[in-house]
Design a protein around this motif. Structure first.
Motif, PDB file in Angstrom:
ATOM      1  N   HIS A   1      32.794  44.471  41.063  1.00 15.03           N
ATOM      2  CA  HIS A   1      34.253  44.598  41.111  1.00 15.03           C
ATOM      3  C   HIS A   1      34.696  46.061  41.208  1.00 15.03           C
ATOM      4  O   HIS A   1      35.767  46.428  40.746  1.00 15.03           O
ATOM      5  CB  HIS A   1      34.881  43.953  39.876  1.00 15.03           C
ATOM      6  CG  HIS A   1      34.702  42.473  39.824  1.00 15.03           C
ATOM      7  ND1 HIS A   1      33.553  41.880  39.359  1.00 15.03           N
ATOM      8  CD2 HIS A   1      35.521  41.456  40.200  1.00 15.03           C
ATOM      9  CE1 HIS A   1      33.665  40.562  39.440  1.00 15.03           C
ATOM     10  NE2 HIS A   1      34.847  40.283  39.944  1.00 15.03           N
TER      11      HIS A   1
ATOM     12  N   LEU B   1      38.296  45.045  37.267  1.00 11.68           N
ATOM     13  CA  LEU B   1      38.101  43.937  36.337  1.00 11.68           C
ATOM     14  C   LEU B   1      38.325  44.410  34.900  1.00 11.68           C
ATOM     15  O   LEU B   1      37.833  45.461  34.494  1.00 11.68           O
ATOM     16  CB  LEU B   1      36.680  43.378  36.483  1.00 11.68           C
ATOM     17  CG  LEU B   1      36.393  42.035  35.818  1.00 11.68           C
ATOM     18  CD1 LEU B   1      37.224  40.922  36.454  1.00 11.68           C
ATOM     19  CD2 LEU B   1      34.909  41.699  35.926  1.00 11.68           C
TER      20      LEU B   1
ATOM     21  N   ALA C   1      38.178  37.494  35.611  1.00  8.20           N
ATOM     22  CA  ALA C   1      39.231  37.773  36.587  1.00  8.20           C
ATOM     23  C   ALA C   1      40.458  36.908  36.339  1.00  8.20           C
ATOM     24  O   ALA C   1      41.592  37.319  36.630  1.00  8.20           O
ATOM     25  CB  ALA C   1      38.698  37.554  37.998  1.00  8.20           C
TER      26      ALA C   1
ATOM     27  N   SER D   1      36.425  50.103  38.026  1.00  7.13           N
ATOM     28  CA  SER D   1      36.495  48.693  38.413  1.00  7.13           C
ATOM     29  C   SER D   1      37.875  48.148  38.091  1.00  7.13           C
ATOM     30  O   SER D   1      38.532  48.578  37.144  1.00  7.13           O
ATOM     31  CB  SER D   1      35.437  47.894  37.642  1.00  7.13           C
ATOM     32  OG  SER D   1      35.674  46.505  37.711  1.00  7.13           O
TER      33      SER D   1
END
Length: 216
Positions: free
Chosen positions: A204, A89, A55, A87
């Protein structure tokens, strides 16, 4: 740091099997027993670390020899494609086992023990992560990579088997498989790779309705 461990699951096979089916029953049973030996606290710690660093935009490096190289390369595929599906991420994952041209040049001109460490010295920065995969935990190029990563202030994760070797001692987090068969150790390492990648996506997701709608 990770701890060195002596295996308690016996070497397999220790007897002759009459056919591949009975061999498979014993093999899969051993895989399940070996998977149960992986410390869940260490795995949870690895998952949190990778989620946090990914992240933050840190690079995640992977490396391994032989079958472990395939696992290192597979991690790139599952993180760069699978994790990103549904997601937010976007892990930045680099396999140090992937470029045969560079690897052979390093081995030939510098030395085999520098295969991964030399790449890290050019690519890595403090705060990045190294995942080193080694069934024996004793491969010189894996040991050198972990030592280089520590000197460069990377956080390290080692996937090991057998006794764990020096890699288990050097790594910040050790995912150790207590087994004495290379196939079993590698199968569990592959599962750990899938678990980590799928957990990163799972934790995520932009929309929980896409929970299972991805091909890894």
């Amino acid at each position: 740091m990770g701890e060195n461990r002596m295996g308690s699951i016996p070497y397999f096979p220790s007897s002759i099997f009459e056919d591949a089916g009975s061999y498979a029953d014993a093999y899969f049973g051993l895989c399940a027993a070996a998977a149960a030996t992986v410390e869940r606290e260490a795995l949870a710690k690895a998952g949190r670390l990778l989620a946090e660093r990914a992240a933050a935009g840190a690079l995640i490096f992977s490396c391994g020899n032989g079958g472990s190289a395939a696992i290192a390369n597979h991690l790139v595929c599952d993180c760069m494609k699978g994790v990103r599906t549904g997601s937010w991420l976007k892990p930045k994952v680099v396999s140090l086992s992937a470029t045969v041209e560079l690897i052979t040049a390093i081995v030939n001109d510098i030395g085999p023990e520098q295969m991964f460490a030399h790449q890290l010295s050019s690519l890595a920065s403090p705060g990045d992560v190294l995942i080193a995969i080694s069934s024996s935990g004793a491969s010189p190029n894996i040991i050198r990579a972990l030592e280089t990563a520590r000197a460069m202030k990377l956080t390290t994760i080692a996937m090991t088997g057998f006794s764990g070797g020096e890699a288990a001692r050097l790594a910040d987090i050790t995912l150790h498989v207590d087994a004495q068969n290379y196939g079993v150790v590698e199968d569990v390492h592959q599962s750990l790779m899938h678990i980590i990648a799928q957990y990163l996506r799972h934790s995520h997701l932009e929309d929980s309705s896409s929970l299972g709608s991805v091909k890894f």
